[in-house]
Design a protein around this motif. Structure first.
Motif, PDB file in Angstrom:
ATOM      1  N   ALA A 189      11.228  -5.636  -4.701  1.00 40.03           N
ATOM      2  CA  ALA A 189      10.919  -6.021  -3.322  1.00 40.03           C
ATOM      3  C   ALA A 189       9.421  -6.247  -3.148  1.00 40.03           C
ATOM      4  O   ALA A 189       8.994  -7.188  -2.456  1.00 40.03           O
ATOM      5  CB  ALA A 189      11.408  -4.948  -2.360  1.00 40.03           C
ATOM      6  N   ALA A 190       8.623  -5.397  -3.777  1.00 38.57           N
ATOM      7  CA  ALA A 190       7.168  -5.543  -3.675  1.00 38.57           C
ATOM      8  C   ALA A 190       6.707  -6.846  -4.315  1.00 38.57           C
ATOM      9  O   ALA A 190       5.817  -7.523  -3.789  1.00 38.57           O
ATOM     10  CB  ALA A 190       6.476  -4.351  -4.342  1.00 38.57           C
ATOM     11  N   ARG A 191       7.308  -7.217  -5.444  1.00 41.08           N
ATOM     12  CA  ARG A 191       6.928  -8.473  -6.104  1.00 41.08           C
ATOM     13  C   ARG A 191       7.281  -9.675  -5.226  1.00 41.08           C
ATOM     14  O   ARG A 191       6.509 -10.635  -5.149  1.00 41.08           O
ATOM     15  CB  ARG A 191       7.609  -8.570  -7.465  1.00 41.08           C
ATOM     16  N   CYS A 192       8.432  -9.623  -4.600  1.00 37.63           N
ATOM     17  CA  CYS A 192       8.805 -10.712  -3.689  1.00 37.63           C
ATOM     18  C   CYS A 192       7.823 -10.812  -2.527  1.00 37.63           C
ATOM     19  O   CYS A 192       7.451 -11.917  -2.097  1.00 37.63           O
ATOM     20  CB  CYS A 192      10.219 -10.498  -3.162  1.00 37.63           C
TER      21      CYS A 192
ATOM     22  N   VAL B 293     -10.655  -0.091   3.429  1.00 38.79           N
ATOM     23  CA  VAL B 293      -9.766   1.081   3.456  1.00 38.79           C
ATOM     24  C   VAL B 293      -8.548   0.855   2.550  1.00 38.79           C
ATOM     25  O   VAL B 293      -8.168   1.739   1.763  1.00 38.79           O
ATOM     26  CB  VAL B 293      -9.318   1.375   4.900  1.00 38.79           C
ATOM     27  N   ILE B 294      -7.952  -0.323   2.635  1.00 39.06           N
ATOM     28  CA  ILE B 294      -6.776  -0.622   1.810  1.00 39.06           C
ATOM     29  C   ILE B 294      -7.143  -0.624   0.332  1.00 39.06           C
ATOM     30  O   ILE B 294      -6.427  -0.066  -0.512  1.00 39.06           O
ATOM     31  CB  ILE B 294      -6.161  -1.972   2.228  1.00 39.06           C
ATOM     32  N   TYR B 295      -8.261  -1.236  -0.019  1.00 34.30           N
ATOM     33  CA  TYR B 295      -8.705  -1.269  -1.414  1.00 34.30           C
ATOM     34  C   TYR B 295      -8.907   0.147  -1.955  1.00 34.30           C
ATOM     35  O   TYR B 295      -8.507   0.473  -3.083  1.00 34.30           O
ATOM     36  CB  TYR B 295     -10.016  -2.047  -1.548  1.00 34.30           C
TER      37      TYR B 295
ATOM     38  N   THR C   8       0.835  -1.199   0.000  1.00 33.85           N
ATOM     39  CA  THR C   8       0.000   0.000   0.000  1.00 33.85           C
ATOM     40  C   THR C   8       0.868   1.248   0.000  1.00 33.85           C
ATOM     41  O   THR C   8       0.593   2.220  -0.722  1.00 33.85           O
ATOM     42  CB  THR C   8      -0.926   0.001   1.229  1.00 33.85           C
ATOM     43  N   CYS C   9       1.933   1.238   0.787  1.00 33.61           N
ATOM     44  CA  CYS C   9       2.859   2.380   0.831  1.00 33.61           C
ATOM     45  C   CYS C   9       3.521   2.603  -0.526  1.00 33.61           C
ATOM     46  O   CYS C   9       3.738   3.754  -0.941  1.00 33.61           O
ATOM     47  CB  CYS C   9       3.923   2.162   1.899  1.00 33.61           C
TER      48      CYS C   9
END
Length: 378
Positions: free
Chosen positions: A236-239, A202-204, A115-116
């Motif tokens: 990093a996000a994909r991992c 909220v995250i969505y 999300t960040c």
């Protein structure tokens, strides 16, 4: 979704704990086949989602390996599917859902990081890789954000409504959570349910909003693929996506296993009694792992299959089952019982309508492909 969770937990508390889908449905709709049908639907839904998680790993990590300079076996998707199955196997063999609280906590941390990343992309798209800000690209309006454009309903948008249902379907785990919650009361279960659904909402909303203002109409269903793939933050996000789905796999395996064991128990009660119960649990878990891994190795696109599973399985356990069970178990007239009937009726409408829209969309895509082939031939 939250109301469906409330209805299912209320039914479980009325029937008596521990409960499962079979005991709830059997109490609400007496008869052997009703419970079996529901168990089969929930098992198929959970199995399809679990297999799709392994497909996500197989589609995600090879690209990361290639960007890191790996070649040969190290960029083979089958390797990562097998490694993911091995990583998640010990978690699947646990007997209780509360054993997964540590990996579930890590999964929430991964979701927070992702999300960040999307929020950072909205603040400064260069942080996540070479890109552009939607609406600020030197006159090119291909990805412009048109805030005044009306919402257009089409076969595509309506058929994708099941994706929203799918995104809020966690009902397969509400009965195990109700069984294992300490000092269980309806209020405590409702706090857990509302907290889970609200957090997801909220995250969505944050990811959807920030992703759209960053990329406009160029955003894809895999939002990370819309950014620069070579940047460290995206790698990093994909991992973390791969680890997230690995840790989520047991949350589908457990209810799938429970439904299969429930079907076996309804026909062969002695099979689930000690000392045979652990052996049956391990055998069913191994079967789910083996079959889901085989599907993930053989199939790279589960879009259509998951669409059908979402329209049928998710709609059943999110709308139809909670409404029908509550209506039957709580006979005295009151507002909640009427709302339960509305919930069930909505599911009975959504399921065939969504399947029809999916079929019409596929038909339109097939006709467009044939027309394009005909033009190329001429």
């Amino acid at each position: 979704s939250a109301f469906g969770l409330h209805l299912l937990s209320a039914c479980a508390l009325k029937v008596g704990l521990p409960s499962n889908f079979h005991t709830v449905v059997h109490a609400a709709l007496p008869g052997f086949w009703w419970g079996v049908v529901v168990d089969v639907v929930v098992a198929i839904k959970c199995f399809g989602v679990a297999a799709s998680y392994l497909v996500v790993v197989g589609d995600t990590l090879p690209s990361v390996a290639r960007h890191l300079g790996a070649t040969g076996l190290a960029e083979n998707r089958s390797l990562y599917v097998l490694l993911a199955a091995l990583l998640t196997a010990p978690l699947c063999f646990t007997s209780r859902v509360d054993k997964l609280k540590f990996t579930s906590g890590l999964s929430l941390a991964f979701v927070a990081f992702l999300t960040c990343v999307v929020v950072l992309g909205a603040v400064d798209s260069e942080i996540v890789g070479p890109g552009h800000k939607a609406g600020f690209n030197d006159g090119d309006e291909s990805d412009h954000v048109d805030w005044d454009s009306p919402v257009r309903l089409s076969k595509t948008s309506v058929s994708l409504f099941t994706v929203f249902i799918f995104g809020f379907t966690c009902h397969q785990n509400i009965l195990p959570i109700t069984n294992e919650l300490k000092d269980v009361t309806q209020a405590r279960v409702d706090v857990v349910s509302v907290s889970a659904v609200s957090t997801a909402l909220v995250i969505y909303l944050i990811v959807a909003w920030c992703g759209y203002i960053t990329l406009g109409s160029n955003i894809s269903s895999d939002i990370l693929s819309s950014y620069g793939e070579n940047t460290p933050i995206i790698l990093a996000a994909r991992c973390q996506v791969a680890l997230l789905v690995c840790f989520s796999f047991p949350l589908q395996c457990h209810p799938c296993r429970a439904c299969i064991i429930s079907i076996v128990a309804s026909k062969f009660p002695s099979a689930v009694e000690n000392p045979y119960a652990p052996y049956l649990r391990h055998a069913v878990t191994m079967l789910i792992l083996t079959l889901s891994t085989s599907v993930a190795l053989a199939v790279t696109d589960l879009g259509t299959i998951l669409g059908i599973v979402g329209a049928t399985g998710s709609t059943t356990i999110c709308f139809i089952l909670p409404g029908a069970s509550y209506w039957q178990l709580f006979r005295h007239p009151h507002l909640k019982r009427s709302l339960a009937m509305v919930q069930m009726s909505a599911g009975l409408f959504i399921m065939p309508f969504a399947l029809l829209m999916m079929a019409l969309r596929k038909y339109d895509e097939l006709m467009a492909l044939r027309q394009e082939q005909a033009r190329d031939y001429l």
